[in-house]
Structure formats: structure tokens, C-alpha cells
Design an enzyme around this catalytic site. Structure first.
Site, short mmCIF file in Angstrom:
data_model
loop_
_atom_site.label_atom_id
_atom_site.label_comp_id
_atom_site.label_asym_id
_atom_site.label_seq_id
_atom_site.Cartn_x
_atom_site.Cartn_y
_atom_site.Cartn_z
N GLY A 1 10.21 4.63 -2.35
CA GLY A 1 9.42 3.46 -2.74
C GLY A 1 7.92 3.75 -2.82
O GLY A 1 7.12 2.82 -2.96
N ARG B 1 6.56 -17.41 -8.13
CA ARG B 1 7.52 -17.69 -9.21
C ARG B 1 8.81 -18.30 -8.70
O ARG B 1 9.35 -19.22 -9.29
CB ARG B 1 7.82 -16.41 -10.01
CG ARG B 1 6.86 -16.23 -11.17
CD ARG B 1 7.15 -14.97 -11.92
NE ARG B 1 7.06 -13.80 -11.04
CZ ARG B 1 6.94 -12.55 -11.46
NH1 ARG B 1 6.95 -12.28 -12.75
NH2 ARG B 1 6.85 -11.55 -10.62
N ASP C 1 -4.50 4.83 -11.82
CA ASP C 1 -4.70 3.99 -10.63
C ASP C 1 -5.97 4.44 -9.89
O ASP C 1 -6.81 3.63 -9.51
CB ASP C 1 -3.47 4.10 -9.71
CG ASP C 1 -3.65 3.38 -8.40
OD1 ASP C 1 -3.64 2.13 -8.41
OD2 ASP C 1 -3.81 4.04 -7.37
N LYS D 1 -9.71 2.33 -9.21
CA LYS D 1 -10.36 2.19 -7.90
C LYS D 1 -11.74 2.84 -7.92
O LYS D 1 -12.71 2.30 -7.38
CB LYS D 1 -9.47 2.81 -6.82
CG LYS D 1 -8.16 2.03 -6.63
CD LYS D 1 -7.14 2.84 -5.85
CE LYS D 1 -5.86 2.05 -5.60
NZ LYS D 1 -4.76 2.93 -5.12
N GLU E 1 6.58 4.20 -8.58
CA GLU E 1 7.29 3.30 -9.47
C GLU E 1 8.30 4.08 -10.32
O GLU E 1 8.19 5.30 -10.45
CB GLU E 1 6.29 2.63 -10.43
CG GLU E 1 5.12 1.95 -9.77
CD GLU E 1 5.50 0.64 -9.10
OE1 GLU E 1 6.46 -0.01 -9.58
OE2 GLU E 1 4.88 0.28 -8.09
N ILE F 1 -8.55 0.65 4.45
CA ILE F 1 -9.81 1.31 4.79
C ILE F 1 -10.97 0.43 4.34
O ILE F 1 -11.04 0.08 3.17
CB ILE F 1 -9.94 2.69 4.09
CG1 ILE F 1 -8.75 3.58 4.44
CG2 ILE F 1 -11.25 3.35 4.45
CD1 ILE F 1 -8.75 4.91 3.70
N VAL G 1 2.79 -8.51 0.16
CA VAL G 1 1.41 -8.66 0.64
C VAL G 1 1.10 -10.12 0.93
O VAL G 1 0.57 -10.46 2.00
CB VAL G 1 0.40 -8.08 -0.38
CG1 VAL G 1 -1.02 -8.37 0.07
CG2 VAL G 1 0.61 -6.58 -0.54
N GLY H 1 0.71 -0.50 1.24
CA GLY H 1 1.63 -1.10 2.20
C GLY H 1 1.20 -2.53 2.47
O GLY H 1 0.03 -2.87 2.40
#
Lengths: 439, 439
Positions: free
Chosen positions: B189, B46, B203, B207, B192, B138, B15, B303
């Protein structure tokens, strides 16, 4: 806290009265959330005596919208008069000259005079906001102007006219003719007595010209758009589309091409699985294809509540101190859209031919398609006497519908192939041609 | 023109690198459209040696994200580290203290510490922007915070986790088990190695807590949400839902009740004709029901491109001079959400019971429902040996699935009826209960 934002509203029809009511109902919350109180201080309408079901006490009344527009006591002029000439245009010009930001639902005014008005507004340092002008309560202007600035937009396509979508939905769902659905739409208040502006695609074209300005930086210009309406769509087309995995929608499409932006409004075959294909009735929808995200926004395209919601959203942005150019690009940088060259349109096509039922017809059709290098994805031949033939007795004279779906080709090739087929005399009625929109 | 808006980005995963690339690619257009150039001036990650496929030349490099956050040369601190404690939290606190506006994609951080961080930001007069934290590309945060201020919101419901929607879509489309679809999602992918956070609904809850703050002015608090995941959903449920005219989706729902706001995440039956029901695969969707408009927004929920698009949209708003409180309400006015009381939930229910195939079973089930005043909209009894029974040999011992759809009732009544049925010994397996969401 900043002093209140003072609003003058010209036009107190159902939308104007709805805005007055909504601002009153949401007064405390809007002040708390934007950090500034919003106060309607003056209004104007033709008939002061009409009952509008909203509280106008304490507001100054103007008989003349232009006088209200120039009033030095207001900060924002809300134009809800309508029409692209006359009072609406004069009032907006005066408001800008007086240094007032304008909020409007007037798509025709901006489609015809958007560049001139935006230039004047930018020169004065005031805004023009028009979320309500396109797709009613759907925040598509804000999305294109603000949220998607990281994207290079490839295509914006939308169901922008609820009347047409209502008619097409009812035709398909209930097997009714265009005329009887139009009649229903008029009885329900979804269509005007003179339906031309809606069903012939002009309303969609006005809205599309504004979306194209925001997405691609082209000047709004309804005359640059290729426009076809929905009068030619028959039950036979809706049924064939269904069998082939499509829905027919009146879409406004603005698509980036190699050299320019293609702007067109026409009945379009869209794959059933697209979100936009599943939008029924008077609901509107806009699909935006960017290089980073593809969005579909679905919601009410008209109605006093939805339109008032968009107007109030714009007013709240002004109360929050949001600014920006009317089209999200400086007016002087907007490029001409260029006249639509539909004959160069590339894509797949649905073609329905009323073929004369005699030997050699299918071969003639196939040969003329091949001559233009048009490849066919599918051919569907309905036997005579299928349901859409009605209850007439069959005869050897009855034409047999042949439906073709082509792979990507261009408009010019399709038109030439059909002309050759017509010359051959193997089709009995004018052909139906509907463009297909795909990923 | 104003001096450039200087950006520091902490976290250069897909990202972060996407944001750097997008800001470079869209540099001229963003400057022209917002009226201000946007410049990334410093980054932190890192591993400085990793190839990130983006041009970092000329940028100052910080090994320590907290040091970057406090750097006096930046205007905006972009936090893309993730996690709700540790470096991300420390860096955001330092950025706010240093007077920098924060842009973040970190839903966990804001769900857990949103009130504290918003209070700090408001005290400093800086913003926190988090469009990327909910539903990826969105623009739902912007829609709730700005576009719909004229609306009193009744309900916000959404498909907010692409992993779950992918699994449910594949199970239904291909008749596969939860486990094999989860396995596929992991290989692609989409999930996880430890899928708990996604498939058990946490999750989505994070949100939802942010959407509820924006829509209803309640404090973000994941612990106030009733959370159920999708592990219990079987093919039998997906098939029964289909027959009954529904789809099963993992929804986050925030709904205004008479006294409070009900926050819940659970598998939900939604009518097939709802736009949200037709959203498949990893795509996200949010439905907003206001008193003036009802919208559905559909797009990519995750994504690197979609998330970068949302981050860049926020940055562009800052370049345009847009401001406002993080949650669209002052932090001190946010009310506690109140612990979800799912036992008081009212609505229709889908109940699937593995009924013992012997006389009196159906009568016992019906009697216990009636005792709790639960009216049944439909009862569907599958004969033994139907497809979801697999290829086992039938026997009189096999339970026969009975599917009930109730009219509106409440959770407590449903739980009591089922407990009574279980005591009767007429069901062979634990019952399946899925709440129905309707207009």
C-alpha cells in the site's frame, strides 16, 4: 500596518550582537513577512566601549539591565545576560511587571524559576519565549508547543549538549581519551575552563526540564532529574558499543511512565541505525515520540548565529501577533515532576566488568545475574591483551573485560547483581553500567 | 474563554476520520493549551453509510463539499478531498469567499493554484494552512514560515516521497530490482496501482514547489521544475554509490543561485555521512540550509496518523489566534520561479558508462572529458564478471562498467562530453548520469 514592535536587548555578547545584526540585515523581509516592522530601540551591557561589530547608533544605552527592562518605550525585553539569579532574574521580573513580553536564551533561569515567572507572565497577560534556551537553532520548543498538539507525547530524548557529543565523537573516531578530547574542546572554545556544567550533565538537565514542561505539563525542576555525566566513559566502552551495534550518547530523556514522567540524563547506548545515533560533533538532536508521529530534529545547538536565529524567530512570532503561555500549558496546571527514581528504571543494560582471569569467574557472574532474573542478550569476552589493554605486558593478574547486554530488566536488579559479583571478588575494577534506549 | 472554533471537514477517508478521532481524543488538552475549544460541527463525504471508525453523531452531514464550504456556521473549512481541479478546488474557493480559513493536505491544488488561492484568501483576510501537504507529520512549513525568519535560506532539499525512498532502500539493502521493489511497495500500500505520480517525481515536484514558495518567495509552479524519477536507477548504480561513499536518494532541491532559484527533482548522490543519506524506508526528511542554521528534520511523510497530526497542528494554531499569509509572503510579492535551466546546473556528477572492452576506450573517455574541462575526482573500473553482471558467461563482447566522479562542472559540459563519447562508439549502452549534492 501596525506600529513597529520595539525591542530592548540586555546583554551584548556574541549572541546579543548577533541578534542586532540579524534584525538589521533582515529588516525589510521580516516586516514584509510578519506584517510589522521590528526595531531595536534600546540596549544594555556592562562595557559601552567594547567593539561589537554591530551598529548601535541611534539606540538608547542603559548601563542597568533592570532599568531597560522597566522602560515604558519597549514592547519586548530580550534577556541575554545569563545566570539564574542576580541581574538576569531581576530584569526579567521587572520586564514582566512592566507588561513586556520576554524573549530569553536563559535555560538556567527558566529551569529554576520557570513556574514562578510563567505565573507572573500569565497574570500580566504577557509571554515568555525561549526557543534559544534549548538546542540552539533547532525549533524544538515551537514543535512541542504548537506543531504536535494533536499528539500525546510518550518520550522526548535528545543530544542537548554539544560539548559532550563532541568529546564522545572524537573519543570514538580517533581513539583518544576523555581528558585529551576535553582539552581539545577547551582549546576550540567548545568547553569552559571549568567543564563541570557541561560534562557532568547539568546543562543537559536544565534543557531537559524545559522540554518536559512543554511535552508533559510538568513543572521545570532540575532537582527532579537523575543526572550522570560522561567522565566515566572509556574507550573500551565506545569500542564494545560499536561491536554490539550501538553508539554511546549523553542523552536527556523524558519519558511518560504509567504514573509519572521519568526524567534522566546519563550516557546511553542507542542503536546505530537511530537517526540520533548518527549525530556527531557539536551538533544537537532531539527525538520526539508521539502517538501519531515520531520526529527527529537535527541542527546546531549553540553558537551565536544559531542562538540569534532562535531569538529572532521568537521575536518574529511576536511581530506576527502570536501569543500563548510560556510552557504551552497554564502555569497553575503544571504538575510537579516528582523526584526521579532511577532505581525503578526499566530497560536493557550494558555492563562491562573487569573480570579476574581465573576459573569460575564467568560462572559466578552468570549465576548472580540469574539470581536477579536478569536475562542476557549477549556476552562478549575480550581476551587479555586486546588493543584497549595498551602495550603493557600481559600477566595472569590482568583482568579480562566481560561485556554483558541484558534484556529489559530494572536498575535495582542490576545494582544488586553487581553488588553480589563485587562481594565474590571476581572483578578487579569498578563496573561500568550504561542504560540502553530502544524503541 | 473565546467561543469554540467550529470546524467543517470535507473528505472522510483515513485522514479525515483520523482528524475527527484526534480532535475528540485530545479535546480537553487542546482547549486547555490553545485557550479555545475546537469542535467539529459538520462533515461531508461521498458515502454516508461507510463505517469510518469515528463518532459522527451530532454532526451535520453534507452530501456536497461545496455546500459545506459555504456554510455560515463554520469557522474553518478542512479540505481532505484531494485533486487539483473539480470539487476540491471549487470547495476551497467557496470557503475563502465565505470568509472561512482553509486547512488542507492538498499539495496538487496549492502547487497548481496556490497564487490565485492565496491572493483570494489575503483579500478576504483569511488563512490557508497546509502543513499536511508536504512531508506529512514533519513541521517543515511551520519551520520555514515562522522559526527561520531570521535566516536567508540558501537551499532546501528533501526526501519528500516515501514510495521512492522505500524502493531505493530495498533495492540497496536486498539487492532487488526496481520492478520487484515497486511490486512490493504496491502490495504494502505504499504505491498506487499507477505509480507514475510517485516514481517519476511529480509528487516530489508538487511538494518542492510549496517549500520553494515559503523559503524563497517564488510562486508555486510545478512546470518550472526539472523533474526526473527513479526508474533508471539500477543495482549497479546503488553498489557503485556505496563504494564511493554515497547514497542515491530522490531529492527535491530548491537552491538559490545568483539570479534566481533553481528547482529540480532527480535521483541524487548524497554523501553517506549526511543525516539525509541515512533516512531509509518510507520516512521523509528535509534539510534546510540557512545563513545562520542548517537543520535536518526527519519523520513520517505519509499515513493517516501523521497527516492528521499536521492538520490538527494547523487547526490548533488557528485556535491560538495565529494568522499570517498562506505562503509567509504576500501573494502579490511572490516572484515567478523561472523555468528550471538544468543545462546550466553546476556541481559534481556520477557517470556510469558501459564501456566496450577494447584498447583505447579509457583513453577516449578521458580525452572527451578533458576537452570539456571536466576534472575527474575518481575513476572506478569494474572488471567484467562482477556480481552485477549476474551469472551470464563472460565474453569479450560484454561491456565493462566505468564509473566516473567529476569535480564541480556543469550539466552542459557533461552532456557534450557524453555525446562525443557516444559518437566514438566506445560505450555499449545508454550512459547513466546522476548529479551529486554536497555542502
Amino acid at each position: 500596518m501596525a506600529p513597529p514592535l520595539k525591542i530592548g536587548i540586555a546583554g551584548l555578547g556574541t549572541v546579543g550582537a548577533g541578534v542586532v545584526r540579524m534584525l538589521a540585515r533582515r529588516k525589510d523581509e521580516i516586516a514584509a513577512r510578519t506584517g510589522r516592522a521590528v526595531e531595536v530601540v534600546a540596549v544594555s551591557a556592562r562595557d559601552p566601549s567594547r567593539n561589537r561589530d554591530c551598529d548601535l547608533s541611534g539606540l538608547r544605552w542603559f548601563d542597568d539591565a533592570v532599568a531597560l527592562a522597566g522602560d515604558p518605550e519597549i514592547d519586548v525585553f530580550v534577556e541575554l545576560i545569563g545566570g539564574h539569579e542576580g541581574v538576569a532574574k531581576a530584569a526579567v521580573e521587572v520586564a514582566i511587571a512592566a507588561g513586556h513580553t520576554v524573549v530569553t536564551a536563559n535555560k538556567a533561569l527558566l529551569a529554576h524559576h520557570g513556574v514562578t515567572l510563567a505565573s507572573a507572565a500569565e497574570a500580566k497577560g504577557v509571554g515568555i519565549r525561549f526557543e534559544a534556551a534549548v538546542a540552539g537553532g533547532i525549533p524544538v520548543i515551537k514543535t512541542l508547543r504548537e506543531a504536535l498538539l494533536g499528539n500525546r507525547i510518550a518520550r522526548v530524548s535528545g543530544i542537548l549538549n554539544g560539548t559532550c557529543n563532541y568529546i564522545l565523537t572524537r573519543m570514538r573516531d580517533e581513539g583518544l581519551s576523555f581528558e585529551s578530547c576535553l582539552d581539545q574542546a577547551q582549546k576550540l572554545g567548545y568547553a569552559e575552563a571549568d567543564p563541570t556544567f557541561d560534562v557532568d550533565g547539568f546543562d543537559t538537565a536544565h534543557k531537559l526540564s524545559l522540554l518536559a514542561a512543554l511535552a508533559f505539563g510538568v513543572q521545570p525542576d532540575p532537582d527532579a532529574i537523575h543526572v550522570e555525566g560522561i567522565r566515566s566513559i572509556t574507550l573500551a566502552d565506545l569500542e564494545a558499543a560499536d561491536e554490539l551495534g550501538y553508539r554511546i550518547k549523553l542523552l536527556g530523556v523524558a519519558a511518560r511512565t504509567e504514573s509519572t514522567v521519568e526524567l534522566r540524563v546519563h550516557p546511553t547506548m542507542v542503536p546505530k541505525h537511530w537517526p540520533i545515533a548518527q549525530v556527531s560533533g557539536v551538533t544537537n538532536a532531539v527525538a520526539i515520540d508521539g502517538d501519531a508521529v515520531a520526529l527527529t530534529l537535527v541542527g546546531p545547538g549553540a553558537g551565536s548565529d544559531a542562538t540569534a536565529s532562535a531569538v529572532v524567530g521568537d521575536i518574529c512570532d511576536l511581530a506576527s501577533g502570536s501569543s500563548g503561555t510560556p510552557f504551552g500549558w497554564r502555569a497553575e496546571t503544571l504538575r510537579p515532576a516528582g523526584k526521579a527514581a532511577i532505581q525503578r528504571h526499566e530497560g536493557g543494560y550494558y555492563i562491562r566488568l573487569a573480570a579476574v582471569d581465573r576459573p569460575g569467574t564467568a560462572a559466578a557472574i552468570a549465576r548472580h545475574m540469574a539470581e536477579q532474573n536478569i536475562s542476557l542478550e549477549s556476552i562478549m569476552q575480550h581476551r587479555r591483551g586486546r588493543p584497549h589493554g595498551g602495550d603493557r605486558a600481559e600477566s595472569a593478574e590482568d583482568p579480562a573485560p566481560v561485556v554483558l547486554i541484558t534484556y529489559a530488566t530494572n536498575e535495582d536488579a542490576v545494582r544488586r547483581a553487581i553488588a553480589a559479583i563485587e562481594i565474590d571478588g571476581v572483578i578487579a575494577l569498578p563496573p561500568q553500567v550504561i542504560r540502553i534506549e530502544k524503541d
